[in-house]
Design a protein around this motif. Sequence first.
Motif, PDB file in Angstrom:
ATOM      1  N   GLU A 189       0.828  -1.207   0.000  1.00 34.19           N
ATOM      2  CA  GLU A 189       0.000   0.000   0.000  1.00 34.19           C
ATOM      3  C   GLU A 189       0.864   1.261   0.000  1.00 34.19           C
ATOM      4  O   GLU A 189       0.568   2.235  -0.696  1.00 34.19           O
ATOM      5  N   GLY A 190       1.942   1.226   0.782  1.00 37.77           N
ATOM      6  CA  GLY A 190       2.852   2.372   0.793  1.00 37.77           C
ATOM      7  C   GLY A 190       3.546   2.557  -0.540  1.00 37.77           C
ATOM      8  O   GLY A 190       3.755   3.693  -0.995  1.00 37.77           O
ATOM      9  N   ARG A 196       2.291   6.797  -6.902  1.00 34.05           N
ATOM     10  CA  ARG A 196       1.389   7.892  -7.298  1.00 34.05           C
ATOM     11  C   ARG A 196       2.080   9.241  -7.144  1.00 34.05           C
ATOM     12  O   ARG A 196       1.894  10.153  -7.957  1.00 34.05           O
ATOM     13  N   TRP A 197       2.920   9.361  -6.116  1.00 32.93           N
ATOM     14  CA  TRP A 197       3.692  10.594  -5.887  1.00 32.93           C
ATOM     15  C   TRP A 197       4.679  10.827  -7.031  1.00 32.93           C
ATOM     16  O   TRP A 197       4.870  11.955  -7.485  1.00 32.93           O
ATOM     17  N   LEU A 198       5.308   9.750  -7.512  1.00 31.48           N
ATOM     18  CA  LEU A 198       6.342   9.885  -8.535  1.00 31.48           C
ATOM     19  C   LEU A 198       5.777   9.959  -9.948  1.00 31.48           C
ATOM     20  O   LEU A 198       6.301  10.695 -10.797  1.00 31.48           O
ATOM     21  N   THR A 199       4.711   9.188 -10.197  1.00 30.60           N
ATOM     22  CA  THR A 199       4.199   9.081 -11.571  1.00 30.60           C
ATOM     23  C   THR A 199       2.801   9.647 -11.759  1.00 30.60           C
ATOM     24  O   THR A 199       2.353   9.803 -12.900  1.00 30.60           O
ATOM     25  N   GLY A 200       2.124   9.917 -10.655  1.00 35.10           N
ATOM     26  CA  GLY A 200       0.747  10.398 -10.755  1.00 35.10           C
ATOM     27  C   GLY A 200      -0.280   9.288 -10.797  1.00 35.10           C
ATOM     28  O   GLY A 200      -1.489   9.558 -10.830  1.00 35.10           O
ATOM     29  N   LYS A 201       0.174   8.015 -10.791  1.00 34.91           N
ATOM     30  CA  LYS A 201      -0.747   6.892 -10.843  1.00 34.91           C
ATOM     31  C   LYS A 201      -0.447   5.891  -9.732  1.00 34.91           C
ATOM     32  O   LYS A 201       0.717   5.533  -9.523  1.00 34.91           O
ATOM     33  N   PRO A 202      -1.471   5.434  -8.997  1.00 35.85           N
ATOM     34  CA  PRO A 202      -1.247   4.386  -8.001  1.00 35.85           C
ATOM     35  C   PRO A 202      -1.068   3.035  -8.674  1.00 35.85           C
ATOM     36  O   PRO A 202      -1.421   2.861  -9.839  1.00 35.85           O
ATOM     37  N   LEU A 203      -0.490   2.096  -7.937  1.00 41.10           N
ATOM     38  CA  LEU A 203      -0.382   0.731  -8.440  1.00 41.10           C
ATOM     39  C   LEU A 203      -1.760   0.073  -8.405  1.00 41.10           C
ATOM     40  O   LEU A 203      -2.592   0.409  -7.562  1.00 41.10           O
ATOM     41  N   ASN A 204      -1.978  -0.844  -9.310  1.00 42.64           N
ATOM     42  CA  ASN A 204      -3.251  -1.563  -9.353  1.00 42.64           C
ATOM     43  C   ASN A 204      -3.499  -2.261  -8.017  1.00 42.64           C
ATOM     44  O   ASN A 204      -2.647  -2.994  -7.522  1.00 42.64           O
ATOM     45  N   LYS A 205      -4.677  -2.014  -7.435  1.00 43.25           N
ATOM     46  CA  LYS A 205      -4.969  -2.534  -6.095  1.00 43.25           C
ATOM     47  C   LYS A 205      -4.917  -4.056  -6.044  1.00 43.25           C
ATOM     48  O   LYS A 205      -4.275  -4.648  -5.173  1.00 43.25           O
TER      49      LYS A 205
END
Length: 257
Positions: A189-190, A196-205
Amino acid sequence: MEQNPNFLNSFDEKHNSGDQKRDTGSAGSMKRMTLKVLTQLQRLSAPFLSLFVAIHLAAPIAANFGGSDASNQMLLLGREYYQGRLTEPTLLFIPLGIHVGSSLLRRAILKPPKKPGLVTLTAYASLVSVPIHFYITRVIPSSPTPPISSFSPSELNYEFVKAGFTFLPLTSWVAYMGIVTVVLLHGAEGGSIINRWLTGKPLNKRLRRGVALLAAAATALGLYRISQEPLLLRGARLERALEIYRGFPPHRYLEGI
């Protein structure tokens, strides 16, 4: 010439209101700056801890391919990284202190969420499980009092772990799989937050949680294989190992050793 008291009161109210707005704005700016610094510290310290967890879990996972011998070899290789006189505080303890401290300060400043997310829940669980693990594997073994007599790091290998599974199967499985699962899920989760901070996108949950649980399953299988091997510890060496486990009261009360 007389001053109109209503005019004076109105002027004072406007003047005080302006001061209050400036104070509020200054406090808000300071809060935002503090949160920004704490967030940066939290995120920049995380990769050090992720690397430590990956190296640490490589040892039990290696048992899937070569039993406890492979685990012990991987353990020794890992200790070259994280148990040196300078490397341990620099690469583990300092980043861990920064990560935990900044996270707790952020939580103290921000309002508690109505419904904590998985990253928060696993963080709280890690704050309980990690100190217990450290206490059992580092603090108690350092006791100079017999029969422990300062258990050396070379003795804290997977024979020690095997002794736990042999004489304390319930608490050993709960403890190992509990800490492994919460730490891996917290890392997943971290990691998504940092991505998201680096690329603007979170990893797929589904993907990130699936990878974390897959790693936990691989660890469990490795530990199971270790637990099924014959215990090589005998006599005084076994008694010293069991005394370490007895140093944690729940072991005595729940398993009766």
